[in-house]
Design an enzyme around this catalytic site. Structure first.
Site, PDB file in Angstrom:
ATOM      1  N   ALA A  43       2.308  -1.475   9.312  1.00 54.34           N
ATOM      2  CA  ALA A  43       3.366  -2.435   9.653  1.00 54.34           C
ATOM      3  C   ALA A  43       3.268  -3.664   8.742  1.00 54.34           C
ATOM      4  CB  ALA A  43       3.263  -2.845  11.113  1.00 54.34           C
ATOM      5  N   SER A 101       0.872  -1.180   0.000  1.00 55.45           N
ATOM      6  CA  SER A 101       0.000   0.000   0.000  1.00 55.45           C
ATOM      7  C   SER A 101       0.904   1.224   0.000  1.00 55.45           C
ATOM      8  CB  SER A 101      -0.869   0.007   1.262  1.00 55.45           C
ATOM      9  OG  SER A 101      -1.417   1.303   1.461  1.00 55.45           O
ATOM     10  N   ILE A 153      -8.292   3.332  -3.325  1.00 55.66           N
ATOM     11  CA  ILE A 153      -9.049   2.799  -4.466  1.00 55.66           C
ATOM     12  C   ILE A 153     -10.479   2.503  -4.008  1.00 55.66           C
ATOM     13  CG2 ILE A 153      -9.129   0.949  -6.217  1.00 55.66           C
ATOM     14  CD1 ILE A 153      -6.562   2.799  -6.242  1.00 55.66           C
ATOM     15  N   TYR A 155      -1.876  -1.792  10.253  1.00 54.70           N
ATOM     16  CA  TYR A 155      -1.980  -1.995   8.797  1.00 54.70           C
ATOM     17  C   TYR A 155      -0.661  -1.627   8.110  1.00 54.70           C
ATOM     18  CZ  TYR A 155      -3.720  -1.396   3.991  1.00 54.70           C
ATOM     19  OH  TYR A 155      -3.904  -1.482   2.624  1.00 54.70           O
TER      20      TYR A 155
END
Ligand SMILES: NC(=O)c1ccc[n+]([C@@H]2O[C@H](COP(=O)([O-])OP(=O)(O)OC[C@H]3O[C@@H](n4cnc5c(N)ncnc54)[C@H](O)[C@@H]3O)[C@@H](O)[C@H]2O)c1
Length: 252
Positions: A161, A146, A192, A159
């Site tokens: 990490a 991401s 997205i 998240y």
């Protein structure tokens, strides 16, 4: 489809293929000529709907439920993929979960689950197919990180990490695969329009739109082609890279 983007004669397994970005990749890979199977988790109705729609468009696709964070489940996934596809040329590790919670309130179980699905799942699914790719002298591994692995985000330490781990895993494994014709790369999308953003408030959306140079969120159709690039002959010189279609959110 241009020859360099063709997946004719290739087989692909997409984790998290029932909806969102994974489903977009399933569709595009089928259109590019690949035989495709996918897995989902607790998303049987969406998976059925997708397969039904694809059948209407003349494409057959097999799917199975599998928790990618569970090693025994991933063994079943490997057996299923071998039964349906024979061997796997391309793995797309698109299965993922998200969530925001202030750091002080993140329980260790929340952290463990985030890591289990996003990072451990990517690791064990890849491990289930990697050696076979090396022995065949060809393979493509495409992981999902991401843009938040680079820029971070408030209340998303668990998240970020997990996604930072995916970037490191991708770089390291690239060394093991490349000499044998197996490329390992990742995609780090910006925000997205999928179920992952569905719960966000209008205020949050407006704030994020204003932050983005492109002033809007991306679509699944704007991410799937990056996976096709990495899976096809066109992307054969990408090794250990994390490509980031992100509307300018992060410029690397
Ligand atoms: N949507 C975004 O804004 C965004 C941004 C950056 C990165 N990503 C990453 O892209 C990937 C796809 O995201 P999306 O937005 O399409 O998500 P989504 O929520 O729309 O779909 C997630 C998919 O993963 C599957 N899944 C969830 N938990 C699973 C598990 N334990 N085992 C197997 N499958 C499981 C679901 O069944 C579904 O098919 C994820 O890794 C996500 O973290 C998304």
């Amino acid at each position: 489809m241009l020859d360099v983007f063709s997946l004719e004669g290739r087989t692909a397994l997409v984790t998290g293929g029932s909806r969102g970005i994974g489903a977009g990749i399933v569709k595009l890979f089928l259109e590019a000529g690949a035989r495709v199977a996918f897995c989902h988790y607790h998303d049987g109705a969406e998976a059925e709907r997708l397969a039904y729609g694809l059948e209407g468009a003349g494409h057959a696709v097999d799917f199975i439920e599998c928790d990618v964070g569970d090693a025994a489940d991933v063994e079943r996934l490997r057996d299923f993929a071998v039964e349906k596809l024979g061997h796997v040329d391309i793995i797309v590790n698109a299965a993922g979960i998200s969530g925001d919670r202030p750091f002080a309130e993140v329980k260790v179980e929340d952290f463990d689950r985030m890591i289990d699905v996003n990072l451990r799942g990517t690791f064990i699914v890849t491990q289930a197919f990697f050696q076979q790719m090396v022995e065949r002298g060809h393979g493509r591994v495409i992981n999902f990180a991401s843009q938040l692995a680079y820029k971070g985000a408030p209340a998303m330490a668990h998240y970020c990490a997990s996604k930072g781990g995916v970037v490191g895993f991708t770089r390291a494994l690239a060394y093991d695969g490349a000499p044998f014709g197996v490329t390992v790369n990742a995609i780090a999308p910006g925000p997205i329009e999928t179920a992952q953003l569905a719960g966000m408030t209008e205020d949050w959306r407006a704030m994020k739109h204003a932050e983005l140079p492109i002033r809007r969120f991306g679509t699944v159709e704007e991410i799937a082609p990056t996976a096709l690039l990495l899976a096809s002959k066109a992307g054969s010189y990408f090794v250990g890279q994390t490509l980031s279609p992100n509307g300018g959110d992060v410029m690397l």
